[in-house]
Scaffold this active site. Structure first.
Site, PDB file in Angstrom:
ATOM      1  N   ASP A 167      15.588  65.413  -0.665  1.00 48.12           N
ATOM      2  CA  ASP A 167      15.192  66.654  -1.329  1.00 48.12           C
ATOM      3  C   ASP A 167      16.296  67.034  -2.316  1.00 48.12           C
ATOM      4  O   ASP A 167      17.470  67.083  -1.955  1.00 48.12           O
ATOM      5  CB  ASP A 167      14.985  67.776  -0.315  1.00 48.12           C
ATOM      6  CG  ASP A 167      14.345  69.003  -0.953  1.00 48.12           C
ATOM      7  OD1 ASP A 167      13.114  69.010  -1.096  1.00 48.12           O
ATOM      8  OD2 ASP A 167      15.092  69.941  -1.301  1.00 48.12           O
ATOM      9  N   ASN A 175      14.216  73.607 -14.070  1.00 51.93           N
ATOM     10  CA  ASN A 175      12.895  74.026 -14.553  1.00 51.93           C
ATOM     11  C   ASN A 175      12.962  75.401 -15.217  1.00 51.93           C
ATOM     12  O   ASN A 175      12.353  75.639 -16.267  1.00 51.93           O
ATOM     13  CB  ASN A 175      11.902  74.069 -13.394  1.00 51.93           C
ATOM     14  CG  ASN A 175      11.298  72.708 -13.097  1.00 51.93           C
ATOM     15  OD1 ASN A 175      11.284  71.826 -13.958  1.00 51.93           O
ATOM     16  ND2 ASN A 175      10.796  72.525 -11.892  1.00 51.93           N
ATOM     17  N   HIS A 180       9.622  72.710 -17.625  1.00 54.31           N
ATOM     18  CA  HIS A 180       9.090  71.702 -16.706  1.00 54.31           C
ATOM     19  C   HIS A 180       9.133  70.288 -17.279  1.00 54.31           C
ATOM     20  O   HIS A 180       9.202  69.313 -16.520  1.00 54.31           O
ATOM     21  CB  HIS A 180       7.657  72.065 -16.314  1.00 54.31           C
ATOM     22  CG  HIS A 180       7.583  73.245 -15.394  1.00 54.31           C
ATOM     23  ND1 HIS A 180       7.871  73.160 -14.055  1.00 54.31           N
ATOM     24  CD2 HIS A 180       7.291  74.552 -15.629  1.00 54.31           C
ATOM     25  CE1 HIS A 180       7.739  74.347 -13.485  1.00 54.31           C
ATOM     26  NE2 HIS A 180       7.396  75.213 -14.427  1.00 54.31           N
ATOM     27  N   ASP A 184      10.532  67.276 -15.232  1.00 55.23           N
ATOM     28  CA  ASP A 184       9.821  66.017 -14.993  1.00 55.23           C
ATOM     29  C   ASP A 184      10.700  64.819 -15.335  1.00 55.23           C
ATOM     30  O   ASP A 184      10.655  63.787 -14.654  1.00 55.23           O
ATOM     31  CB  ASP A 184       8.541  65.969 -15.821  1.00 55.23           C
ATOM     32  CG  ASP A 184       7.465  66.922 -15.310  1.00 55.23           C
ATOM     33  OD1 ASP A 184       7.628  67.446 -14.186  1.00 55.23           O
ATOM     34  OD2 ASP A 184       6.482  67.147 -16.037  1.00 55.23           O
ATOM     35  N   ASP A 210       9.985  68.197  -5.532  1.00 58.85           N
ATOM     36  CA  ASP A 210      11.217  67.441  -5.747  1.00 58.85           C
ATOM     37  C   ASP A 210      11.649  66.731  -4.463  1.00 58.85           C
ATOM     38  O   ASP A 210      12.837  66.513  -4.231  1.00 58.85           O
ATOM     39  CB  ASP A 210      12.333  68.360  -6.257  1.00 58.85           C
ATOM     40  CG  ASP A 210      12.650  69.489  -5.278  1.00 58.85           C
ATOM     41  OD1 ASP A 210      11.836  69.735  -4.373  1.00 58.85           O
ATOM     42  OD2 ASP A 210      13.707  70.132  -5.431  1.00 58.85           O
TER      43      ASP A 210
END
Length: 286
Positions: A167, A175, A180, A184, A210
């Site tokens: 994680d 973000n 975003h 990405d 994530d």
């Protein structure tokens, strides 16, 4: 009579004679079958299959025909054949002709329908069903299936394995600050790092958001912990993304499969370990 009947069929059709010794010899083919195999009826009728088909496929076709003779019933199957010089998928249906006196299968009547495009569509849908569209890694469904397969295999091979749950730390601010699209980019970059560390038979998946997961080959828990620590050092680093520098950390938990537990239970153990480690990292950073 059979040759006349199959010539009325618009898809490849054929009749095969079956000898008492189980040998197959072409008795008739229609025009569509001529086009499919790249040979005329005059070239193949009356000849054994070994003289009519490429060596690369004749053993496979013979095995299918033998299955139908053994079943003594209609036999349908999908197969990919390279005839002539072009790989295509076919849906073949064989119908045995049984001698009422001897009870032996004397002929097979076959019809083949070319299904290459349908197979391609099915394969594309299967990929989409088990692949994360952003990173091209396996998704959670695929990861679960692979782990369940490993569990079944490990019962017999005694080969150990575990899973790691990864994680990202500090991902949300990326973000929020850069959008975003940049987020990405980070996820795809982390995916590439994980793929670099994985062996050929170790599945890497994006579970969602994530969070990632990996199957890790390990004989003992000590070996698993060592591999996960190496993975942590590799992934837990500063990532340079185009014109911005972002700091992304990774909290990684793990669990060794020792038998007797399900995928869900194994994943929950690794997930809980990951959250414990994340809490420790937060307390040290405070």
């Amino acid at each position: 009579m059979l040759s006349v009947e199959i010539n009325l069929i618009g898809v490849p059709a054929f009749v095969v004679n079956v000898s008492a010794r189980g040998e197959f010899r072409l008795a008739a083919i229609n025009h569509a079958e001529e086009l499919a195999i790249g040979k005329t009826a005059a070239e193949v009728v009356g000849r054994p299959l070994t003289e009519c088909l490429p060596k690369t496929v004749v053993a496979h076709v013979t095995a299918r025909f033998s299955e139908c003779v053994g079943k003594r019933a209609v036999h349908s199957y999908d197969e990919m054949l390279d005839i002539p010089g072009k790989a295509q998928w076919w849906r073949t249906t064989l119908t045995p002709v049984i001698d009422p006196q001897s009870g032996d299968v004397t002929q097979l009547v076959g019809i083949a329908v070319e299904i290459t495009e349908r197979k391609k569509t099915e394969d594309d849908l299967l990929v989409k069903a088990f692949q994360d569209p952003l990173t091209s890694l396996a998704n959670r469904a695929r990861f679960e299936l692979d782990i369940e397969d490993c569990m079944a295999e490990a019962v017999y091979t005694r080969r150990g394995f575990g899973i790691a749950v990864i994680d990202l730390d500090g991902f949300k601010p990326i973000n929020d600050r850069y959008g975003h699209r940049r987020g990405d980019d980070v996820l795809r970059h982390v995916a590439s790092l994980l793929k670099l560390t994985a062996r050929e038979n170790e599945t890497v998946a994006r579970i969602g958001g994530d969070e990632f997961a990996m199957r890790v080959t390990a004989a003992t828990e000590t070996e698993l912990n060592g591999k996960v620590e190496a993975l942590r050092r590799f992934v837990d680093r500063a990532l340079s993304m185009s014109d911005i520098g972002v700091q992304v950390g990774a909290s990684i938990g793990s669990a060794m499969w020792t038998g007797g537990i399900s995928f869900g239970e194994l994943f929950d153990i690794a997930d809980a370990d990951m959250y414990r480690r994340k809490a420790v990292r937060k307390s040290l950073a405070a």
